[in-house]
Design an enzyme around this catalytic site. Sequence first.
Site, PDB file in Angstrom:
ATOM      1  N   HIS A 294       1.013  -1.354   0.376  1.00 11.12           N
ATOM      2  CA  HIS A 294      -0.078   0.172  -0.435  1.00 11.12           C
ATOM      3  C   HIS A 294       0.584   1.094  -0.215  1.00 11.12           C
ATOM      4  CE1 HIS A 294      -2.918  -2.852   1.181  1.00 11.12           C
ATOM      5  NE2 HIS A 294      -2.282  -3.184   2.007  1.00 11.12           N
TER       6      HIS A 294
ATOM      7  N   ALA B  35      17.688 -14.740  13.965  1.00 11.87           N
ATOM      8  CA  ALA B  35      16.020 -14.881  14.154  1.00 11.87           C
ATOM      9  C   ALA B  35      15.482 -13.648  14.711  1.00 11.87           C
ATOM     10  CB  ALA B  35      15.414 -16.202  15.313  1.00 11.87           C
TER      11      ALA B  35
END
Length: 224
Positions: free
Chosen positions: A146, A193
């Site tokens: 967007h 991570a």
Amino acid sequence: MHPTERPPSSSGLSPAQAVRAVMQSPWIALYMLEAALWYPAIRLTFAGAGVRWGRRWQIFGRPVIQRHRQSTMILGDGLILRSTVRSNPLGAAHAVVLSTRRPGAVLRIGDNFGMTGGVIVAEERVEIGHNVMLGANCMIIDSDFHPLDPVQRRTNPMAGATAPIVIEDDVFVGTNTLVLKGVTIGAGSVIGAGSVVTRDVPPGVIAAGNPARVIRPLTLTDKA
């Protein structure tokens, strides 16, 4: 399918190896069974999307393949996709999603690629090299989806900016990492991570954080 080709075992093991693995780790039998039951539907999923079936593929659970008919999606040999919770102790949050959403979009993945759950979306271009591993539930997205400008969002809500992503050979991306548009991750690097990668990562380093930053170079000890 070649006339002599058989559906793969749970992880490309020989029958004897598969039996030994099941005896030592009984839960393997369940996802082996799932893989066998899903196999016809999985073949149809890729065929219906117009994606060539490669050699030595191991597909656990049915992935979501969204290929625009005027886009390119090429997946190398030795592909491993895990879309079920049972197939990885880290747990897939949902099925693997591979998506090329626009005319001319390119998703190209090299040999020996593996991922559990997670998403790869190419609205422009995502290039992934050989021997790349994505931890569970990673997201590789080359688009903002967007627009940032609120006026533009009202008039054209899907006109988000795009920029190509390149992940070079031998990269390991840790679980729950987000790689955003315009990023190159250099060969052999490791992403910690839970990172959010917003800028290029050079080859041969460990990077982590939000936004991800280089922590240190990989050493001979790391590679041992």
